[in-house]
Scaffold this motif. Structure first.
Motif, PDB file in Angstrom:
ATOM      1  N   ILE A   1       0.877  -1.300  -0.021  1.00 18.92           N
ATOM      2  CA  ILE A   1       0.055  -0.173   0.743  1.00 18.92           C
ATOM      3  C   ILE A   1       0.798   1.306   0.109  1.00 18.92           C
ATOM      4  O   ILE A   1       1.730   1.522   0.950  1.00 18.92           O
TER       5      ILE A   1
ATOM      6  N   ASN B   1      -0.895   0.748   6.646  1.00 20.09           N
ATOM      7  CA  ASN B   1      -1.565  -0.443   5.722  1.00 20.09           C
ATOM      8  C   ASN B   1      -1.821  -1.296   7.167  1.00 20.09           C
ATOM      9  O   ASN B   1      -1.105  -1.524   8.313  1.00 20.09           O
TER      10      ASN B   1
ATOM     11  N   HIS C   1      -2.741  -4.220   6.692  1.00 18.09           N
ATOM     12  CA  HIS C   1      -2.491  -6.082   6.758  1.00 18.09           C
ATOM     13  C   HIS C   1      -1.675  -5.822   8.543  1.00 18.09           C
ATOM     14  O   HIS C   1      -1.135  -6.439   8.872  1.00 18.09           O
TER      15      HIS C   1
ATOM     16  N   SER D   1      10.270  -4.333   4.988  1.00 22.77           N
ATOM     17  CA  SER D   1       9.894  -5.703   3.442  1.00 22.77           C
ATOM     18  C   SER D   1      11.103  -5.101   2.669  1.00 22.77           C
ATOM     19  O   SER D   1      12.277  -4.991   2.864  1.00 22.77           O
TER      20      SER D   1
ATOM     21  N   GLU E   1       1.116  -1.405  -6.449  1.00 24.30           N
ATOM     22  CA  GLU E   1       0.443  -1.653  -5.443  1.00 24.30           C
ATOM     23  C   GLU E   1      -0.575  -2.687  -5.555  1.00 24.30           C
ATOM     24  O   GLU E   1      -1.075  -2.869  -5.883  1.00 24.30           O
TER      25      GLU E   1
ATOM     26  N   TYR F   1       6.554  -8.866   4.937  1.00 20.89           N
ATOM     27  CA  TYR F   1       7.079  -7.868   6.170  1.00 20.89           C
ATOM     28  C   TYR F   1       7.614  -8.678   6.948  1.00 20.89           C
ATOM     29  O   TYR F   1       7.084  -9.652   7.358  1.00 20.89           O
TER      30      TYR F   1
ATOM     31  N   GLN G   1       6.371   8.373   4.294  1.00 24.08           N
ATOM     32  CA  GLN G   1       6.243   8.283   2.504  1.00 24.08           C
ATOM     33  C   GLN G   1       6.772   8.991   1.933  1.00 24.08           C
ATOM     34  O   GLN G   1       6.970   8.878   0.325  1.00 24.08           O
TER      35      GLN G   1
END
Length: 288
Positions: free
Chosen positions: A147, A152, A154, A185, A194, A200, A240
């Motif tokens: 994402i 994120n 998840h 990551s 994406e 992860y 980000q």
């Protein structure tokens, strides 16, 4: 890097009907396919594979208006059947090739890209180069979708299911840089698409000699150079933004490129509710 990306765009245009090997094109241009794909995706806002598909379907639309056989058009643009061609065509244009042949549209065209360097640099990036011996990343890993913006969920769910005492146990194992609990990551899609899955790992860095408990996942990291970029501000938005700026500002103006390997985020400091944080982004790099 900008001229390399433009060369890739030109090569794509010359070979829209062929199997396009981005790795070979990048190598001829003096870089790696891995770095070229990551930079293309970051700067164009789409994976190079998606750009190729859109360009093929844009040019193919013009052929559909004529009298060429449909299968001949499909083969011309690299598809073995009219069905496969039709699925790709609808995905790009939102209508079937039959609709276009009968009515001429509507169509969604993908213009040919041209990359240009915009000189900004009004805010210096806090970056440093570090050379590290081989080390290991150990912790708890899960496969999650990529994402690009925002938290994120998840990853959040993966971390939330860990017992509180497990964070302390991981911290006690940390004996190498980057220090502390890390967000790792790995095994990321080269196109950085994406939604594509990545590994992860919530864990820490340890030396190669450190004894690792058998219940933890391990990522072996070879010796090499790292670009370390610091961010400070709202989390995760600032982090980000810095990640994106490495592609738009830092790599185009420095003699380094990405190499394969995990990306690591070390949280240096954070507010109690994690709304703000100071982070270090570690990216594996090599001389361009």
């Amino acid at each position: 890097m900008i001229h390399i990306l433009n060369r890739i765009v030109d090569e794509i245009e010359l070979h829209l009907g062929d199997d396009i090997d981005i790795d070979t094109i990048a190598m001829r241009a003096g870089t790696t396919g891995y770095h070229a794909r990551r930079m293309f995706s970051s700067l164009a806002g789409m994976p190079v594979s998606e750009y190729v598909r859109r360009r093929r379907m844009t040019v193919a639309a013009a052929d559909l208006v004529g009298d060429d056989d449909l299968l001949a058009i499909a083969v011309r643009y690299g598809y073995g059947s009219t069905e496969a061609f039709g699925r790709a065509f609808r995905a790009v244009h939102g209508v079937s090739h039959g609709d276009v042949r009968r009515e001429g549209g509507p169509l969604r065209s993908q213009p040919q890209l041209r990359f240009r360097l915009t000189v900004e640099g009004s805010v210096p990036m806090d970056a440093r180069i570090i050379t590290r011996p081989a080390f290991r990343l150990v912790g708890h890993a899960a496969r999650v979708p990529l994402i690009h913006e925002g938290a994120n969920p998840h990853i959040q769910a993966h971390i939330a299911q860990l017992p509180v005492e497990e964070h302390a146990r991981l911290k006690s194992l940390s004996d190498a840089e980057p220090s502390g609990l890390l967000q790792v990551s790995d095994d990321v899609d080269p196109d950085y698409t994406e939604g594509a899955e990545l590994t992860y790992l919530h864990g820490v860095a340890v030396t190669r000699e450190t004894s690792v408990p058998g219940d933890l996942h391990v990522i072996d990291v070879p010796a090499g150079s790292w670009g370390v970029f610091r961010s400070q501000g709202p989390y995760p938005a600032t982090l980000q933004s810095v990640w994106a700026a490495t592609a738009t500002e830092w790599f185009p103006s420095n003699p380094w490129r990405l190499r394969t390997g995990p990306s690591i985020v070390a949280v240096v400091d954070r507010s109690e509710d994690f709304s703000t944080a100071t982070c270090e982004l570690w990216l594996p790099i090599e001389r361009a």
